[in-house]
Design an enzyme around this catalytic site. Structure first.
Site, short mmCIF file in Angstrom:
data_model
loop_
_atom_site.label_atom_id
_atom_site.label_comp_id
_atom_site.label_asym_id
_atom_site.label_seq_id
_atom_site.Cartn_x
_atom_site.Cartn_y
_atom_site.Cartn_z
N ASP A 1 -14.99 8.62 10.64
CA ASP A 1 -13.91 7.67 10.37
C ASP A 1 -12.58 8.41 10.48
O ASP A 1 -12.54 9.65 10.37
CB ASP A 1 -14.07 7.05 8.98
CG ASP A 1 -13.36 5.70 8.88
OD1 ASP A 1 -14.02 4.67 9.11
OD2 ASP A 1 -12.15 5.70 8.58
N ARG B 1 0.81 -1.22 0.00
CA ARG B 1 0.00 0.00 0.00
C ARG B 1 0.84 1.28 0.00
O ARG B 1 0.42 2.30 -0.54
CB ARG B 1 -0.95 0.00 1.20
CG ARG B 1 -2.04 -1.05 1.06
CD ARG B 1 -3.11 -0.88 2.11
NE ARG B 1 -4.19 -1.86 1.93
CZ ARG B 1 -5.28 -1.90 2.68
NH1 ARG B 1 -5.44 -1.03 3.66
NH2 ARG B 1 -6.20 -2.82 2.46
#
Length: 272
Positions: free
Chosen positions: A142, A37
């Site tokens: 979030d 990632r």
């Protein structure tokens, strides 16, 4: 696989990085995920090592890049109406509260780790169906700004809708046509009832107000014991007396919190 090899020392640096910021305990099995990632960020900045990238994040001069790294390292997996029993309970709680709802005291629900928005919109569909014009509010939060941006669009692949009740799908969603075929869009009126905020549960919470129901599902699995206790204490402090606190079926609050009491597996309630 990443073209950039990551050493054990470098991986340990990123384990500490995501723990310090988000309270997430990242197992050694996540080494390939981290290197994969973050490889795109190394390429973007023309860096040859993860250590150099970590140095950039640690310098204190690149807050936007720190947020990008957090977005990439936090796992976000969700779908509409996950765990149907929880939404049945939500419906019952909303029905019970309806006679006492007023404009200055709406029925409020917080999706405390909402990912890309499927959970808040599922909640909103239930409340729109159950409460109609009675006052209600939904907040989704979030740590990842990337998933929050996606959530605000309300636009999803159609396969994500497989658990949406057919009646709700007809009433609250638009089916994509032409170049949007195979997708669905949560209709504008419902989207407008859901607010999104960037919130890190691992730090002091902003002023969010009090809630009748809080969803904190499948989040604690990423935390160690101390972090679980701290996060649950923060989140349940925002729960109204008599309010429901809902966690994932694989999670428990045993030895984590006495602020709420179990009702059924994965559902707790604060004393009235």
């Amino acid at each position: 696989m990443s073209a950039y090899p990551i050493s054990e020392r470098e991986f340990a640096q990123f384990q500490r990085f995501i723990f310090d910021i988000a309270g997430i305990t990242m197992s050694d099995a996540k080494k390939a995920l981290v290197s994969g990632r973050l490889a795109k960020r190394l390429a973007h900045h023309g860096m040859a090592s993860y250590e150099a990238y970590f140095g950039m994040l640690s310098s204190g001069r690149h807050k936007e890049e720190v947020q990008i790294a957090v977005d990439l390292l936090t796992t976000n997996e969700t779908y509409f109406f996950r765990e149907a029993r929880h939404f049945e309970l939500l419906k019952s709680a909303a029905e019970a509260a309806r006679p006492n709802l007023r404009a200055n005291a709406p029925f409020r629900v917080w999706s405390a780790a909402c990912s890309s928005g499927e959970e808040p919109y599922s909640i909103a569909m239930v409340l729109a169906d159950t409460l109609g014009n009675a006052p209600w509010e939904v907040l989704g939060s979030d740590i990842s700004t990337r998933v929050l941006d996606r959530a605000r669009t309300g636009h999803y692949p159609m396969e994500r809708a497989s658990h949406v009740p057919p009646d709700y799908l007809r009433r609250f969603c638009l089916k994509g046509i032409a170049e949007q075929q195979g997708t669905m869009l949560v209709e504008r009126a419902l989207r407008s009832r859901v607010q999104y905020r960037h919130v890190n549960l691992n730090t002091s919470l902003p002023d969010l107000g009090q809630f009748d129901v809080i969803f904190l599902r499948n989040v604690m699995i990423y935390f160690n014991g101390d972090t679980k206790r701290q996060v649950v204490a923060r989140v349940t402090s925002q729960l109204k007396p008599g309010g429901h606190f809902i966690i994932g079926h694989s999670e428990t609050l045993n030895e984590i919190s006495d602020a709420v009491r179990p009702v059924i597996p994965s559902v707790y309630r604060k004393a009235a």
